[in-house]
Design a protein around this motif. Structure first.
Motif, short mmCIF file in Angstrom:
data_model
loop_
_atom_site.label_atom_id
_atom_site.label_comp_id
_atom_site.label_asym_id
_atom_site.label_seq_id
_atom_site.Cartn_x
_atom_site.Cartn_y
_atom_site.Cartn_z
N UNK A 1 0.84 -1.20 0.00
CA UNK A 1 0.00 0.00 0.00
C UNK A 1 0.87 1.24 0.00
N UNK A 2 0.60 2.10 -0.97
CA UNK A 2 1.34 3.36 -1.03
C UNK A 2 0.40 4.49 -0.70
N UNK A 3 0.86 5.43 0.09
CA UNK A 3 0.06 6.59 0.44
C UNK A 3 0.66 7.83 -0.18
N UNK A 4 -0.21 8.67 -0.71
CA UNK A 4 0.28 9.93 -1.23
C UNK A 4 -0.82 10.98 -1.08
N UNK A 5 -0.42 12.21 -1.13
CA UNK A 5 -1.39 13.30 -1.03
C UNK A 5 -1.56 13.95 -2.38
N UNK A 6 -2.79 14.28 -2.69
CA UNK A 6 -3.08 14.96 -3.95
C UNK A 6 -3.83 16.24 -3.60
N UNK A 7 -3.38 17.34 -4.18
CA UNK A 7 -4.04 18.60 -3.89
C UNK A 7 -4.73 19.12 -5.14
N UNK A 8 -5.97 19.54 -4.95
CA UNK A 8 -6.74 20.11 -6.05
C UNK A 8 -6.39 21.58 -6.19
N UNK A 9 -6.70 22.12 -7.37
CA UNK A 9 -6.43 23.54 -7.60
C UNK A 9 -7.20 24.44 -6.64
N UNK A 10 -8.35 23.94 -6.15
CA UNK A 10 -9.16 24.76 -5.27
C UNK A 10 -8.64 24.73 -3.83
N UNK A 11 -7.67 23.86 -3.56
CA UNK A 11 -7.10 23.80 -2.24
C UNK A 11 -7.52 22.58 -1.44
N UNK A 12 -8.45 21.81 -1.96
CA UNK A 12 -8.85 20.58 -1.26
C UNK A 12 -7.71 19.56 -1.34
N UNK A 13 -7.57 18.83 -0.27
CA UNK A 13 -6.47 17.87 -0.20
C UNK A 13 -7.04 16.46 -0.05
N UNK A 14 -6.50 15.54 -0.82
CA UNK A 14 -6.96 14.15 -0.78
C UNK A 14 -5.80 13.24 -0.44
N UNK A 15 -6.12 12.24 0.35
CA UNK A 15 -5.13 11.22 0.67
C UNK A 15 -5.43 10.01 -0.19
N UNK A 16 -4.45 9.59 -0.95
CA UNK A 16 -4.64 8.46 -1.84
C UNK A 16 -3.95 7.23 -1.27
N UNK A 17 -4.68 6.13 -1.19
CA UNK A 17 -4.09 4.85 -0.82
C UNK A 17 -4.15 3.96 -2.05
N UNK A 18 -2.99 3.57 -2.54
CA UNK A 18 -2.92 2.76 -3.73
C UNK A 18 -2.37 1.39 -3.38
N UNK A 19 -3.15 0.39 -3.72
CA UNK A 19 -2.72 -0.99 -3.47
C UNK A 19 -1.93 -1.51 -4.65
N UNK A 20 -0.85 -2.22 -4.36
CA UNK A 20 -0.06 -2.80 -5.44
C UNK A 20 -0.47 -4.23 -5.71
N UNK A 21 -1.40 -4.75 -4.94
CA UNK A 21 -1.76 -6.15 -5.10
C UNK A 21 -3.22 -6.33 -5.51
N UNK A 22 -4.10 -5.45 -5.06
CA UNK A 22 -5.51 -5.60 -5.39
C UNK A 22 -5.80 -5.10 -6.80
N UNK A 23 -6.76 -5.76 -7.45
CA UNK A 23 -7.15 -5.35 -8.79
C UNK A 23 -8.12 -4.17 -8.75
#
Ligand SMILES: [Zn+2]
Length: 68
Positions: free
Chosen positions: A1-23
């Motif tokens: 599982x990789x975690x990263x943050x993504x920020x929108x142009x409007x300033x909203x922030x999202x935390x992304x959890x990406x699995x390397x094993x799940x489809x």
């Protein structure tokens, strides 16, 4: 599982959890605040996004703990 943050142009922030094993499937993330496409991906890895910050509810920036 990789975690990263993504920020929108409007300033909203999202935390992304990406699995390397799940489809998953390619897709994109729409900002819940402004409706823009914040991020799009073509990989088949499973991704889950969670809004951690909206522009109208700002909190002080807290440094993330070091990765294990
Ligand atoms: Zn937005």
């Amino acid at each position: 599982m990789r975690l990263s943050d993504v920020e929108c142009e409007c300033g909203a922030l999202y935390r992304c959890a990406e699995s390397e094993t799940l489809d998953g499937e390619p897709g994109n993330l729409h900002c819940a605040n402004c409706g823009r496409i914040v991020e799009a991906w073509q990989t088949r890895s499973k991704r889950v996004y969670r809004c951690v910050l909206t522009p109208d509810r700002s909190y002080p920036v807290v440094a993330p703990p070091p990765a294990p």
